[in-house]
Design a protein around this motif. Structure first.
Motif, PDB file in Angstrom:
ATOM      1  N   HIS A 253       0.831  -1.194   0.000  1.00  0.00           N
ATOM      2  CA  HIS A 253       0.000   0.000   0.000  1.00  0.00           C
ATOM      3  C   HIS A 253       0.873   1.254   0.000  1.00  0.00           C
ATOM      4  N   ARG A 254       0.406   2.281  -0.673  1.00  0.00           N
ATOM      5  CA  ARG A 254       1.107   3.567  -0.698  1.00  0.00           C
ATOM      6  C   ARG A 254       0.132   4.680  -0.309  1.00  0.00           C
ATOM      7  N   PRO A 255      -0.220   4.712   0.991  1.00  0.00           N
ATOM      8  CA  PRO A 255      -1.250   5.657   1.443  1.00  0.00           C
ATOM      9  C   PRO A 255      -0.799   7.114   1.361  1.00  0.00           C
ATOM     10  N   THR A 256      -1.743   7.993   0.987  1.00  0.00           N
ATOM     11  CA  THR A 256      -1.505   9.437   1.081  1.00  0.00           C
ATOM     12  C   THR A 256      -2.350  10.033   2.202  1.00  0.00           C
ATOM     13  N   ILE A 257      -3.159   9.171   2.849  1.00  0.00           N
ATOM     14  CA  ILE A 257      -3.968   9.610   3.983  1.00  0.00           C
ATOM     15  C   ILE A 257      -3.561   8.822   5.222  1.00  0.00           C
ATOM     16  N   GLY A 258      -3.305   9.553   6.301  1.00  0.00           N
ATOM     17  CA  GLY A 258      -2.977   8.932   7.579  1.00  0.00           C
ATOM     18  C   GLY A 258      -4.098   9.190   8.571  1.00  0.00           C
ATOM     19  N   VAL A 259      -4.270   8.243   9.504  1.00  0.00           N
ATOM     20  CA  VAL A 259      -5.306   8.388  10.525  1.00  0.00           C
ATOM     21  C   VAL A 259      -4.678   8.105  11.893  1.00  0.00           C
ATOM     22  N   ILE A 260      -4.991   8.935  12.873  1.00  0.00           N
ATOM     23  CA  ILE A 260      -4.577   8.649  14.250  1.00  0.00           C
ATOM     24  C   ILE A 260      -5.845   8.476  15.077  1.00  0.00           C
ATOM     25  N   CYS A 261      -6.025   7.273  15.630  1.00  0.00           N
ATOM     26  CA  CYS A 261      -7.244   6.933  16.361  1.00  0.00           C
ATOM     27  C   CYS A 261      -7.093   7.233  17.848  1.00  0.00           C
ATOM     28  N   GLY A 262      -8.069   7.925  18.403  1.00  0.00           N
ATOM     29  CA  GLY A 262      -8.054   8.244  19.824  1.00  0.00           C
ATOM     30  C   GLY A 262      -8.572   7.116  20.706  1.00  0.00           C
ATOM     31  N   SER A 263      -8.585   7.359  22.020  1.00  0.00           N
ATOM     32  CA  SER A 263      -9.068   6.412  23.032  1.00  0.00           C
ATOM     33  C   SER A 263     -10.409   5.816  22.639  1.00  0.00           C
TER      34      SER A 263
ATOM     35  N   PRO B  86       8.728  12.646  25.686  1.00  0.00           N
ATOM     36  CA  PRO B  86       8.772  14.042  25.262  1.00  0.00           C
ATOM     37  C   PRO B  86       7.859  14.245  24.052  1.00  0.00           C
ATOM     38  N   LEU B  87       7.438  15.481  23.818  1.00  0.00           N
ATOM     39  CA  LEU B  87       6.460  15.744  22.753  1.00  0.00           C
ATOM     40  C   LEU B  87       6.967  15.308  21.380  1.00  0.00           C
ATOM     41  N   TRP B  88       8.249  15.502  21.107  1.00  0.00           N
ATOM     42  CA  TRP B  88       8.792  15.120  19.792  1.00  0.00           C
ATOM     43  C   TRP B  88       8.711  13.613  19.592  1.00  0.00           C
ATOM     44  N   LYS B  89       8.794  12.855  20.684  1.00  0.00           N
ATOM     45  CA  LYS B  89       8.700  11.403  20.563  1.00  0.00           C
ATOM     46  C   LYS B  89       7.236  10.998  20.327  1.00  0.00           C
ATOM     47  N   CYS B  90       6.317  11.672  21.023  1.00  0.00           N
ATOM     48  CA  CYS B  90       4.888  11.399  20.824  1.00  0.00           C
ATOM     49  C   CYS B  90       4.495  11.576  19.361  1.00  0.00           C
ATOM     50  N   ALA B  91       5.066  12.598  18.722  1.00  0.00           N
ATOM     51  CA  ALA B  91       4.629  12.977  17.380  1.00  0.00           C
ATOM     52  C   ALA B  91       5.456  12.330  16.285  1.00  0.00           C
ATOM     53  N   MET B  92       6.454  11.537  16.672  1.00  0.00           N
ATOM     54  CA  MET B  92       7.365  10.949  15.694  1.00  0.00           C
ATOM     55  C   MET B  92       6.678  10.170  14.565  1.00  0.00           C
ATOM     56  N   PRO B  93       5.608   9.405  14.862  1.00  0.00           N
ATOM     57  CA  PRO B  93       4.965   8.643  13.774  1.00  0.00           C
ATOM     58  C   PRO B  93       4.434   9.526  12.643  1.00  0.00           C
ATOM     59  N   VAL B  94       4.119  10.783  12.949  1.00  0.00           N
ATOM     60  CA  VAL B  94       3.624  11.690  11.902  1.00  0.00           C
ATOM     61  C   VAL B  94       4.715  11.898  10.847  1.00  0.00           C
ATOM     62  N   ARG B  95       5.949  12.012  11.292  1.00  0.00           N
ATOM     63  CA  ARG B  95       7.062  12.163  10.341  1.00  0.00           C
ATOM     64  C   ARG B  95       7.308  10.884   9.564  1.00  0.00           C
ATOM     65  N   VAL B  96       7.112   9.748  10.221  1.00  0.00           N
ATOM     66  CA  VAL B  96       7.226   8.471   9.501  1.00  0.00           C
ATOM     67  C   VAL B  96       6.184   8.425   8.385  1.00  0.00           C
ATOM     68  N   MET B  97       4.957   8.838   8.714  1.00  0.00           N
ATOM     69  CA  MET B  97       3.902   8.901   7.695  1.00  0.00           C
ATOM     70  C   MET B  97       4.318   9.811   6.550  1.00  0.00           C
ATOM     71  N   LYS B  98       4.848  10.972   6.901  1.00  0.00           N
ATOM     72  CA  LYS B  98       5.260  11.939   5.877  1.00  0.00           C
ATOM     73  C   LYS B  98       6.274  11.304   4.912  1.00  0.00           C
ATOM     74  N   LEU B  99       7.267  10.630   5.465  1.00  0.00           N
ATOM     75  CA  LEU B  99       8.304  10.048   4.601  1.00  0.00           C
ATOM     76  C   LEU B  99       7.786   8.833   3.830  1.00  0.00           C
ATOM     77  N   MET B 100       6.629   8.332   4.224  1.00  0.00           N
ATOM     78  CA  MET B 100       6.005   7.250   3.443  1.00  0.00           C
ATOM     79  C   MET B 100       5.099   7.788   2.343  1.00  0.00           C
ATOM     80  N   GLY B 101       4.872   9.106   2.344  1.00  0.00           N
ATOM     81  CA  GLY B 101       4.054   9.700   1.286  1.00  0.00           C
ATOM     82  C   GLY B 101       2.704  10.242   1.724  1.00  0.00           C
ATOM     83  N   VAL B 102       2.460  10.234   3.031  1.00  0.00           N
ATOM     84  CA  VAL B 102       1.165  10.744   3.521  1.00  0.00           C
ATOM     85  C   VAL B 102       1.109  12.273   3.409  1.00  0.00           C
ATOM     86  N   GLU B 103       0.010  12.768   2.881  1.00  0.00           N
ATOM     87  CA  GLU B 103      -0.162  14.211   2.668  1.00  0.00           C
ATOM     88  C   GLU B 103      -1.283  14.802   3.505  1.00  0.00           C
TER      89      GLU B 103
END
Ligand code: 6GU
Length: 287
Positions: free
Chosen positions: A25-35, A94-111
């Motif tokens: 899969h080459r997703p351009t949409i990412g989803v973060i699911c809450g509690s 730390p906050l940068w660690k919490c948000a790290m997956p967003v950058r992983v998504m970005k480098l995978m092509g998520v827009e």
């Protein structure tokens, strides 16, 4: 300074490559699911599932009600990648660690990023079970000098001083409102300002009174660091909060906010939320 305290571009790239090599899969949409909203990931077809512990460099989530895995698949035939469980500051990251997956998504092509959370309703017109489209946030940690972007800035992700007006895409908010109306959810759909506090405590009455004065509609413990990192790297962001409880702003009430109530309400609203999210993803995919 600051370089030693964050993930480098190469480290993020390594996590992204790990996933890219293991899914078609080459997703351009990412989803973060809450509690309690993680059920959304279960709707995906042709799923490739990656427990966070298996992804190089990933933190591991520790809260009950959060599964802790990346699910990559198709939602109504649209490739998406879905975080089932997120990272919170109160877990000790730390906050940068919490948000790290967003950058992983970005480098995978998520827009584009769809973010959900559970929040306390501070606006007195909100009811339990309402869905609040996030129009804006107040970055409380930012007031105190903390930010997921604190430290060395790698321009490959984005600029040193990113703008935060229009962080929550106007057009996506408009489309989401139309989708909610289509679903006859116009009586539960709201729009407002979200504030993130560090938690894990729920707020005191005095704190909530202060937040009311500064214009907050809903209070939570997540999302803002993800939005900041996503906007920094120029992703489009859409976010909504499920109002799981009413914030208690007087001293006479003996009720108390609790996690079980939050999860319970999320479970009751599960099917509407999943369908809403599915239709929003379809709307996000067309432009
Ligand atoms: Cl009342 N406060 C915070 N900070 N987070 C919440 C909440 C309240 N209800 C659900 N999540």
């Amino acid at each position: 300074p600051g370089k030693e305290t964050m993930y480098t571009y190469d480290v993020i790239k390594q996590s992204a490559n790990y996933l890219l090599e293991r899914t078609e899969h080459r997703p351009t949409i990412g989803v973060i699911c809450g509690s309690g909203l993680g059920g959304m990931a279960d709707l995906l077809t042709d799923r490739d599932v990656f427990p966070y512990g298996d992804i190089p460099n990933f933190p591991v989530s520790t809260v009950t009600g959060h599964a802790g895995r990346m699910v990559i698949g198709k939602l109504s035939n649209i490739p998406v990648m879905c975080m089932q469980g997120r990272f919170h500051a109160y877990e000790g990251y730390p906050l940068w660690k919490c948000a790290m997956p967003v950058r992983v998504m970005k480098l995978m092509g998520v827009e584009k990023l769809l973010i959900t959370n559970a929040a306390g309703g501070l606006n007195s017109s909100f009811n339990v079970g309402d869905i609040m489209i996030i129009k804006d946030h107040i970055n409380f940690q930012g007031f105190a000098g903390d930010s997921p972007l604190r430290g060395y800035n790698d321009e490959r992700f984005g600029p040193r001083f990113p703008a935060m007006n229009n962080a929550y895409d106007k057009d996506l908010r408009k489309r989401a409102k139309a989708v909610a109306t289509e679903m006859k959810l116009e009586n539960v759909i709201r729009e407002g300002t979200y504030v993130m506090l560090g938690g894990p405590t729920y707020e005191t009455v005095a704190e909530l009174k202060m937040l009311q004065i500064i214009g907050v509609d809903a209070v939570g413990m997540s999302t803002v660091q993800e939005v900041i990192v996503a906007r920094h790297c120029n992703m489009k962001v859409f976010a909504f909060s499920l109002i799981t409880n009413k914030c208690i702003t007087d001293y006479e009430t003996d009720d108390m906010a609790n996690h079980e109530e939050v999860i319970g309400v999320a479970n009751n609203r599960k099917s509407d939320l999943q369908e809403l999210a599915r239709r929003i993803v379809i709307a996000m995919n067309t432009d």
